[in-house]
Scaffold this motif. Structure first.
Motif, PDB file in Angstrom:
ATOM      1  N   ASP A 288       0.857  -1.177   0.000  1.00 39.49           N
ATOM      2  CA  ASP A 288       0.000   0.000   0.000  1.00 39.49           C
ATOM      3  C   ASP A 288       0.896   1.231   0.000  1.00 39.49           C
ATOM      4  N   ALA A 289       0.347   2.372   0.309  1.00 42.83           N
ATOM      5  CA  ALA A 289       1.119   3.609   0.213  1.00 42.83           C
ATOM      6  C   ALA A 289       2.318   3.637   1.153  1.00 42.83           C
ATOM      7  N   ASP A 290       2.251   2.907   2.280  1.00 43.54           N
ATOM      8  CA  ASP A 290       3.305   3.007   3.292  1.00 43.54           C
ATOM      9  C   ASP A 290       3.962   1.685   3.666  1.00 43.54           C
ATOM     10  N   SER A 291       3.481   0.563   3.138  1.00 41.03           N
ATOM     11  CA  SER A 291       4.009  -0.736   3.558  1.00 41.03           C
ATOM     12  C   SER A 291       4.272  -1.652   2.372  1.00 41.03           C
ATOM     13  N   LEU A 292       5.368  -2.405   2.468  1.00 43.96           N
ATOM     14  CA  LEU A 292       5.703  -3.428   1.483  1.00 43.96           C
ATOM     15  C   LEU A 292       6.265  -4.628   2.240  1.00 43.96           C
ATOM     16  N   VAL A 293       5.527  -5.730   2.217  1.00 43.84           N
ATOM     17  CA  VAL A 293       5.949  -6.949   2.904  1.00 43.84           C
ATOM     18  C   VAL A 293       6.192  -8.025   1.856  1.00 43.84           C
ATOM     19  N   LEU A 294       7.403  -8.607   1.884  1.00 44.49           N
ATOM     20  CA  LEU A 294       7.812  -9.605   0.898  1.00 44.49           C
ATOM     21  C   LEU A 294       8.168 -10.907   1.598  1.00 44.49           C
ATOM     22  N   SER A 295       7.773 -12.024   0.988  1.00 42.21           N
ATOM     23  CA  SER A 295       8.068 -13.325   1.588  1.00 42.21           C
ATOM     24  C   SER A 295       8.609 -14.288   0.542  1.00 42.21           C
ATOM     25  N   ARG A 296       9.253 -15.343   1.052  1.00 42.21           N
ATOM     26  CA  ARG A 296       9.760 -16.410   0.196  1.00 42.21           C
ATOM     27  C   ARG A 296       9.399 -17.744   0.844  1.00 42.21           C
ATOM     28  N   ASN A 297       8.681 -18.578   0.103  1.00 43.57           N
ATOM     29  CA  ASN A 297       8.256 -19.888   0.615  1.00 43.57           C
ATOM     30  C   ASN A 297       7.497 -19.776   1.938  1.00 43.57           C
ATOM     31  N   GLY A 298       6.673 -18.742   2.055  1.00 46.23           N
ATOM     32  CA  GLY A 298       5.847 -18.576   3.241  1.00 46.23           C
ATOM     33  C   GLY A 298       6.512 -17.864   4.393  1.00 46.23           C
ATOM     34  N   ASN A 299       7.789 -17.522   4.262  1.00 42.23           N
ATOM     35  CA  ASN A 299       8.522 -16.836   5.328  1.00 42.23           C
ATOM     36  C   ASN A 299       8.785 -15.382   4.933  1.00 42.23           C
ATOM     37  N   VAL A 300       8.454 -14.457   5.838  1.00 40.84           N
ATOM     38  CA  VAL A 300       8.665 -13.034   5.562  1.00 40.84           C
ATOM     39  C   VAL A 300      10.162 -12.743   5.495  1.00 40.84           C
ATOM     40  N   VAL A 301      10.581 -12.129   4.383  1.00 39.09           N
ATOM     41  CA  VAL A 301      11.990 -11.790   4.177  1.00 39.09           C
ATOM     42  C   VAL A 301      12.233 -10.311   4.443  1.00 39.09           C
ATOM     43  N   TRP A 302      11.344  -9.473   3.928  1.00 35.65           N
ATOM     44  CA  TRP A 302      11.464  -8.028   4.108  1.00 35.65           C
ATOM     45  C   TRP A 302      10.129  -7.484   4.610  1.00 35.65           C
ATOM     46  N   LYS A 303      10.217  -6.575   5.571  1.00 35.75           N
ATOM     47  CA  LYS A 303       9.035  -5.882   6.073  1.00 35.75           C
ATOM     48  C   LYS A 303       9.349  -4.391   6.045  1.00 35.75           C
ATOM     49  N   PHE A 304       9.108  -3.804   4.875  1.00 30.76           N
ATOM     50  CA  PHE A 304       9.538  -2.434   4.622  1.00 30.76           C
ATOM     51  C   PHE A 304       8.460  -1.411   4.972  1.00 30.76           C
ATOM     52  N   GLY A 305       8.947  -0.212   5.283  1.00 29.29           N
ATOM     53  CA  GLY A 305       8.104   0.969   5.360  1.00 29.29           C
ATOM     54  C   GLY A 305       8.585   1.955   4.310  1.00 29.29           C
ATOM     55  N   ARG A 306       7.734   2.887   3.951  1.00 27.18           N
ATOM     56  CA  ARG A 306       8.104   3.876   2.938  1.00 27.18           C
ATOM     57  C   ARG A 306       9.189   4.798   3.474  1.00 27.18           C
ATOM     58  N   GLY A 307      10.297   4.902   2.733  1.00 33.51           N
ATOM     59  CA  GLY A 307      11.390   5.781   3.129  1.00 33.51           C
ATOM     60  C   GLY A 307      11.251   7.148   2.507  1.00 33.51           C
ATOM     61  N   LYS A 308      12.118   8.055   2.898  1.00 33.41           N
ATOM     62  CA  LYS A 308      12.094   9.419   2.376  1.00 33.41           C
ATOM     63  C   LYS A 308      13.249   9.638   1.419  1.00 33.41           C
TER      64      LYS A 308
END
Length: 217
Positions: free
Chosen positions: A197-217
């Motif tokens: 969404d506008a402020d969150s990006l969550v990425l996973s591989r094989n069901g496991n979360v790899v990156w849990k990003f927030g929007r940077g400046k």
């Protein structure tokens, strides 16, 4: 050929065509010109009729786009469109367009006169800087910058260098170069987009979360 009043209105009661056998001997040019002008005027008006289409952008170039309406695919040209009324779009955008049929070099082309983006595609939201706290030093951040031109740049990571990115459905493909542990190699990480969404990006591989990003400046 006899003069037919319901087709031409005689000027000063002069029939525009006067036959002598099969040879045309007299043409009233004023009436003929008026008739031709009327035909061209009607043709011009017909081309000004507005049409509309609503759907998802399936393909887009500098000069046009294909819109999937759900029941059909409509191609429209943006070559001569006003950029203030027809903004740029991304594949996957939901749009509503109005267009008119115009004759260009003898070919009838649907020209866009206005466009509204109803809902942006994931390509729109995913571009930009994404960061998370560095697990080794919480005062620092790490992450990636996803450029609008498909390039990717690492943030706060010296041994994992992102190079490019693309999307395939709900997957994010990240091209990278690893230079850690004395070994250098290139690869592509295929990650599932669990949230975007506008402020969150969550990425996973094989069901496991790899990156849990927030929007940077």
């Amino acid at each position: 050929m006899s003069c037919v009043n319901r087709t031409f209105v005689p000027y000063n009661n002069v029939c525009p065509f006067q036959n002598k056998g099969t040879k045309m001997t007299k043409i009233h040019y004023s009436v003929l010109f008026m008739a031709m002008a009327a035909v061209f005027s009607l043709s011009s008006c017909a081309g000004d009729k507005e049409h509309s289409a609503e759907g998802t952008v399936a393909d887009a170039t500098m000069n046009g786009m294909s819109i999937d309406t759900g029941s059909d695919t409509v191609f429209v040209s943006t070559m001569y469109s006003d950029p203030d009324k027809v903004p740029g779009v991304l594949i996957g955008d939901s749009v509503a367009v109005k267009y008119v049929m115009k004759d260009t070099d003898g070919v009838t082309v649907p020209m866009v006169v206005s466009l509204i983006v109803i809902k942006h595609s994931p390509y729109y939201y995913i571009q930009g800087t994404w960061v998370e706290p560095n697990p080794i030093d919480s005062a620092q951040v790490q992450g990636v910058i996803l450029g609008g031109d498909g390039t990717a740049v690492s943030v706060g990571m010296e041994t994992l260098l992102f190079k490019d990115w693309s999307m395939d459905g709900g997957m994010l493909l990240l091209g990278y170069k690893s230079i850690g542990n004395g070994h250098v190699f290139d690869g592509t990480d295929t990650l599932k987009i669990d949230r975007l969404d506008a402020d969150s990006l969550v990425l996973s591989r094989n069901g496991n979360v790899v990156w849990k990003f927030g929007r940077g400046k």
